[in-house]
Write a protein that holds these residues in place. Sequence first.
Motif, PDB file in Angstrom:
ATOM      1  N   UNK A 104       0.838  -1.203   0.000  1.00 56.61           N
ATOM      2  CA  UNK A 104       0.000   0.000   0.000  1.00 56.61           C
ATOM      3  C   UNK A 104       0.873   1.254   0.000  1.00 56.61           C
ATOM      4  N   UNK A 105       1.969   1.239   0.750  1.00 60.23           N
ATOM      5  CA  UNK A 105       2.901   2.377   0.736  1.00 60.23           C
ATOM      6  C   UNK A 105       3.478   2.594  -0.662  1.00 60.23           C
ATOM      7  N   UNK A 106       3.712   1.517  -1.380  1.00 58.91           N
ATOM      8  CA  UNK A 106       4.182   1.581  -2.761  1.00 58.91           C
ATOM      9  C   UNK A 106       3.158   2.328  -3.618  1.00 58.91           C
ATOM     10  N   UNK A 107       1.867   1.987  -3.464  1.00 62.95           N
ATOM     11  CA  UNK A 107       0.810   2.680  -4.207  1.00 62.95           C
ATOM     12  C   UNK A 107       0.724   4.150  -3.813  1.00 62.95           C
ATOM     13  N   UNK A 110       3.497   6.203  -5.441  1.00 63.13           N
ATOM     14  CA  UNK A 110       3.278   6.550  -6.851  1.00 63.13           C
ATOM     15  C   UNK A 110       2.154   7.574  -7.013  1.00 63.13           C
ATOM     16  N   UNK A 111       1.147   7.501  -6.135  1.00 65.63           N
ATOM     17  CA  UNK A 111       0.079   8.505  -6.183  1.00 65.63           C
ATOM     18  C   UNK A 111       0.641   9.876  -5.816  1.00 65.63           C
ATOM     19  N   UNK A 112       1.479   9.933  -4.761  1.00 67.86           N
ATOM     20  CA  UNK A 112       2.067  11.203  -4.318  1.00 67.86           C
ATOM     21  C   UNK A 112       2.973  11.798  -5.385  1.00 67.86           C
ATOM     22  N   UNK A 113       3.690  10.948  -6.114  1.00 61.98           N
ATOM     23  CA  UNK A 113       4.557  11.443  -7.189  1.00 61.98           C
ATOM     24  C   UNK A 113       3.755  11.887  -8.403  1.00 61.98           C
ATOM     25  N   UNK A 121      -3.469   2.844  -9.383  1.00 55.86           N
ATOM     26  CA  UNK A 121      -3.097   2.880  -7.967  1.00 55.86           C
ATOM     27  C   UNK A 121      -4.267   3.283  -7.080  1.00 55.86           C
ATOM     28  N   UNK A 122      -5.142   4.163  -7.582  1.00 55.83           N
ATOM     29  CA  UNK A 122      -6.313   4.539  -6.787  1.00 55.83           C
ATOM     30  C   UNK A 122      -7.285   3.372  -6.654  1.00 55.83           C
ATOM     31  N   UNK A 123      -7.348   2.506  -7.649  1.00 58.77           N
ATOM     32  CA  UNK A 123      -8.181   1.302  -7.542  1.00 58.77           C
ATOM     33  C   UNK A 123      -7.621   0.375  -6.467  1.00 58.77           C
TER      34      UNK A 123
END
Length: 195
Positions: A104-107, A110-113, A121-123
């Motif tokens: 989840x931190x990985x997702x 990528x969302x933050x970047x 990633x939002x899914x």
Amino acid sequence: HLLGNLVFLLIFGSRVNALMGSIATAALYPLLAVLAGVAELVASAGGAPQPMLGASGAIMGLAGMYLVLFPANRVHMAVWFRWWFFFRMKIWMMRGFWVVMAYICFDIFFIALGSETGTAHFAHLGGFLAGIALALGMLLSRFLNAGGGDLISIALGRRAWRLLGRPGERGGPGLHLPGAGARTDPAAALPARPG
């Protein structure tokens, strides 16, 4: 991506399925997929519409349910390295909680970047949060009994059943793992603390 989905489904989904049963899992899986898809649609509402394909949102929903129902369970981990004739492999165990949280931190990273990786990633995040909400709802209604190893029993210890009632008293049929009904204290499933 497909291989990663299948590994998550096998490790986390099969454990949730063993607790809930195949019929309940078959009913919840499409619901998790829809909720994950809605999260992705809401997050990308301002952009151009894009098709979505995959099961990772629903699988992350099962991982979210696993996180609530079995936070202290351990999973086997393996890492290997191969270069020509040199091969190294290491196998160890760690709590499934850390594996799910790392993913989840990985997702979230990528969302933050704001990077466009072609992955929804939002899914993933929406399915994960939907799985957590569904599992918490089932535990709070005492529809499910994870045998005292669930997040609520670990967090509340001996007070869990006093506050919520015993599994099966309220809500649904009180599904439980084989042999879990013999326990009368959710704190009995907790590992002994040293000292």
